[in-house]
Design an enzyme around this catalytic site. Structure first.
Site, PDB file in Angstrom:
ATOM      1  N   CYS A 232       0.876  -1.189   0.000  1.00 33.33           N
ATOM      2  CA  CYS A 232       0.000   0.000   0.000  1.00 33.33           C
ATOM      3  C   CYS A 232       0.904   1.226   0.000  1.00 33.33           C
ATOM      4  CB  CYS A 232      -0.903   0.027   1.232  1.00 33.33           C
ATOM      5  SG  CYS A 232      -1.808  -1.502   1.564  1.00 33.33           S
ATOM      6  N   ALA A 233       1.682   1.367  -1.076  1.00 32.36           N
ATOM      7  CA  ALA A 233       2.780   2.345  -1.073  1.00 32.36           C
ATOM      8  C   ALA A 233       2.320   3.801  -1.012  1.00 32.36           C
ATOM      9  CB  ALA A 233       3.660   2.132  -2.301  1.00 32.36           C
ATOM     10  N   GLY A 236       4.487   7.091  -0.989  1.00 34.66           N
ATOM     11  CA  GLY A 236       5.764   6.413  -0.805  1.00 34.66           C
ATOM     12  C   GLY A 236       6.743   6.867   0.258  1.00 34.66           C
ATOM     13  N   GLY A 237       6.289   7.518   1.324  1.00 37.48           N
ATOM     14  CA  GLY A 237       7.218   7.920   2.380  1.00 37.48           C
ATOM     15  C   GLY A 237       7.993   6.736   2.942  1.00 37.48           C
ATOM     16  N   LYS A 238       7.270   5.649   3.233  1.00 38.10           N
ATOM     17  CA  LYS A 238       7.923   4.462   3.823  1.00 38.10           C
ATOM     18  C   LYS A 238       8.689   3.687   2.745  1.00 38.10           C
ATOM     19  CE  LYS A 238       4.436   4.193   7.456  1.00 38.10           C
ATOM     20  NZ  LYS A 238       3.451   5.134   6.886  1.00 38.10           N
ATOM     21  N   ASP A 283      -4.509  -3.467 -10.362  1.00 41.28           N
ATOM     22  CA  ASP A 283      -5.756  -3.279 -11.110  1.00 41.28           C
ATOM     23  C   ASP A 283      -6.513  -4.593 -11.296  1.00 41.28           C
ATOM     24  OD1 ASP A 283      -3.816  -4.254 -12.762  1.00 41.28           O
ATOM     25  OD2 ASP A 283      -3.931  -2.650 -14.263  1.00 41.28           O
ATOM     26  N   ASP A 301       1.007  -1.343   4.916  1.00 40.22           N
ATOM     27  CA  ASP A 301       0.726  -0.085   5.621  1.00 40.22           C
ATOM     28  C   ASP A 301      -0.752   0.188   5.349  1.00 40.22           C
ATOM     29  OD1 ASP A 301       0.945   2.342   6.907  1.00 40.22           O
ATOM     30  OD2 ASP A 301       1.834   3.383   5.208  1.00 40.22           O
ATOM     31  N   CYS A 354      -1.779   4.014  11.057  1.00 43.00           N
ATOM     32  CA  CYS A 354      -1.606   5.235  11.840  1.00 43.00           C
ATOM     33  C   CYS A 354      -2.892   5.484  12.638  1.00 43.00           C
ATOM     34  CB  CYS A 354      -1.222   6.426  10.967  1.00 43.00           C
ATOM     35  SG  CYS A 354      -2.358   6.725   9.604  1.00 43.00           S
TER      36      CYS A 354
END
Length: 407
Positions: A232-233, A236-238, A283, A301, A354
Site C-alpha cells: 500500500c505504497a 511512498g514515504g515508507k 488493477d 501499511d 496510523c
C-alpha cells in the site's frame, strides 16, 4: 500584536473552502500561502497556523459563537472572533467584528471546557469510540495530545548523505534542528520553516516524515539484496525509507490501487536517487497472485481511520464518519489476508496503521492469525505508540514471520 485585514480575509476564505466546499485543509493552506508574494514568513505563518487552529477547534468555537453548520461568512467571522479573543488579540474596529462579546466568549469557553467532546472539539461518536476502545483515562490524555500541533520531522536520505551533514547544511540556511534519541535518521525542526523550498530538499537530501512513521521501515528488518514488497505504497514515504535501508540493492516493489500516487512516488524516488523500485498498479487480482510466496519482506501499511494522526490532519475529525471506520476494518482484514500470501516461507510481514484503536490494530492481527493463511504465520512482536506517550503521531506495527514449509 495586531490583526491585518488581508491576512484575516484570506483566513476566512480558506475556512469557507474547508468547511463549506469540502476541500482538504493542507491543499487550501498551500494555496493561501501563494496568494500574496509580498507576505513575509511571519504573515504566512499567521495564515497557516490560524486556519489550522480554527479547523482544529471548529466544534468548540462554533458552540462558543453560537453558530451552526453550514457556516455563512458572518458565522465564520464570529468563529474567527472567538479565536482572536481566546488568543488575546485586541479586536479591531472592523464592521465584521463589531460588537464582539469578549467577556461572554471567555465565560462560555470556561463553561464548555468542562465537557470533553467540546473541550477537545471532536464529534460525540468519536469521543464514545475512543472511550470504548482505550478507556476513559487513556483516551482523555490521547485526544488532548492529538490536539497539539505536529512538529516538523525530517528523515535523512542516507542514499545521499549523513544526518550530521544534513544538519550542517540546514544550519547554513538558518534552519536549526535537533537530533532525536534512538532515531538514526531523524532531525526535528526547532521552528517551523518551509523546508520544501530549500535546495537540500530539491536535491533529495531528506524527506518530511513523522518520527513514529520512521520506525516502520526499521521494524520490517530489511537487508540490501532482498526482494521487498510495499503493498500500500501510496505516495511512498515508507517506500523511500525502505529503499535507503536496502542501499539501492535488491528489488523493491511499490504497489498501490491508484496510479496517481505511484506517479508521485516516481518523482520522489528520482529526487531521492532511489532506483531499485518497481511500480505496480493493483488493477486485477493477478498482480498479487503473480507474487505469491515470492517476497522476503512485505509491508502492509493498511488503510485506516487515521486516528493517530489528527494533530497533522485536524480536518479529518470532521470528515471521518463512523460508517467509514466500520468499513475500513473489513478492508484491513481483506488486505491482510490477501497480501500476506506474497510472503515466502521464512519471510516476514509488517502490518502497520496510523490509528490508535485496538480494533484496527492488535484485534486485526489476532483475527488474522486464526484464518487459514494466518495459521502459517508466527507473531513475533508489535508496538503500540500513542501520541500522548511519544509526542509524535500515534502508530501501530506488528511483525509476523511465515513458517518454513516442511519438505
Amino acid at each position: 500584536m495586531r490583526l491585518h485585514r488581508n491576512l484575516v480575509y484570506t483566513t476566512i476564505d480558506s475556512l469557507n473552502a474547508i468547511f463549506n466546499e469540502g476541500e482538504y485543509a493542507d491543499k487550501v493552506v498551500a494555496r493561501a500561502l501563494k496568494k500574496d508574494k509580498r507576505w513575509g514568513s511571519s504573515d504566512r505563518k499567521f495564515v497557516a497556523e490560524t486556519i489550522y487552529e480554527i479547523v482544529r477547534w471548529k466544534r468548540l468555537y462554533a458552540e462558543i459563537a453560537e453558530v451552526k453548520e453550514p457556516f455563512d461568512r458572518d458565522n465564520l467571522w464570529r468563529m474567527f472572533a472567538v479565536w482572536a479573543v481566546l488568543r488575546g488579540y485586541p479586536i479591531p474596529d472592523w464592521r465584521q467584528l463589531e460588537g464582539t462579546p469578549e467577556r461572554k466568549i471567555k465565560g462560555r469557553f470556561d463553561e464548555l471546557s468542562k465537557i470533553r467532546a467540546l473541550k477537545e472539539s471532536i464529534p460525540d461518536w468519536m469521543d464514545e469510540l475512543g472511550v470504548k476502545e482505550l478507556g476513559e483515562k487513556v483516551w482523555a490524555t490521547e485526544i488532548a495530545a492529538q490536539n497539539q500541533p505536529a512538529k516538523v520531522i525530517l528523515r535523512t536520505n542516507t542514499l545521499k548523505g549523513t544526518k550530521e551533514n544534513l544538519r550542517n547544511t540546514l544550519m547554513d540556511l538558518n534552519i536549526e534542528t535537533e537530533y532525536l534519541k534512538d532515531q538514526p535518521e531523524a532531525l526535528v525542526l526547532k521552528e517551523r520553516a518551509n523546508v520544501f523550498l530549500t535546495d537540500a530538499f530539491k536535491q533529495g537530501l531528506f524527506e518530511v516524515q513523522d518520527a513514529n512513521s520512521q520506525l516502520v521501515a526499521g521494524f520490517l528488518d530489511v537487508k540490501p539484496g532482498m526482494r521487498v514488497v510495499d503493498t500500500c505504497a501510496g505516495a511512498g514515504g515508507k517506500t523511500l525509507h525502505i529503499a535507503s535501508l536496502m542501499e539501492n540493492k535488491g528489488q523493491l516493489i511499490a504497489m498501490d490501487l491508484y496510479e496517481s500516487k505511484l506517479k508521485q512516488l516516481k518523482l520522489r524516488a528520482k529526487r531521492n536517487g532511489a532506483f531499485n523500485i518497481e511500480y505496480r498498479i493493483i488493477d486485477t487480482t493477478k498482480v498479487i497472485k503473480k507474487l505469491h510466496e515470492k517476497a522476503d519482506r512485505v509491508l502492509i501499511d493498511a488503510p485506516c481511520s487515521g486516528l493517530g494522526v489528527l494533530k497533522r490532519n485536524p480536518d479529518a475529525k470532521w470528515k471521518l464518519q463512523p460508517e467509514f471506520i466500520d468499513n475500513i476494518r473489513k478492508v484491513q482484514a481483506e488486505v491482510l489476508e490477501s497480501y500476506s500470501k506474497i510472503v515466502k516461507p521464512g519471510g516476514k510481514l509488517v502490518y502497520a496503521t496510523c490509528s490508535v484503536l485496538p480494533s484496527e490494530n492488535q484485534e486485526q492481527v489476532e483475527r488474522f492469525l486464526k484464518t487459514e493463511i494466518g495459521k502459517q504465520f508466527t507473531f513475533i512482536k508489535d508496538r503500540k505508540i500513542l501520541a500522548s506517550e511519544s509526542g509524535f503521531d500515534g502508530f501501530y506495527m506488528a511483525l509476523l514471520e511465515r513458517k518454513e514449509t516442511l519438505g
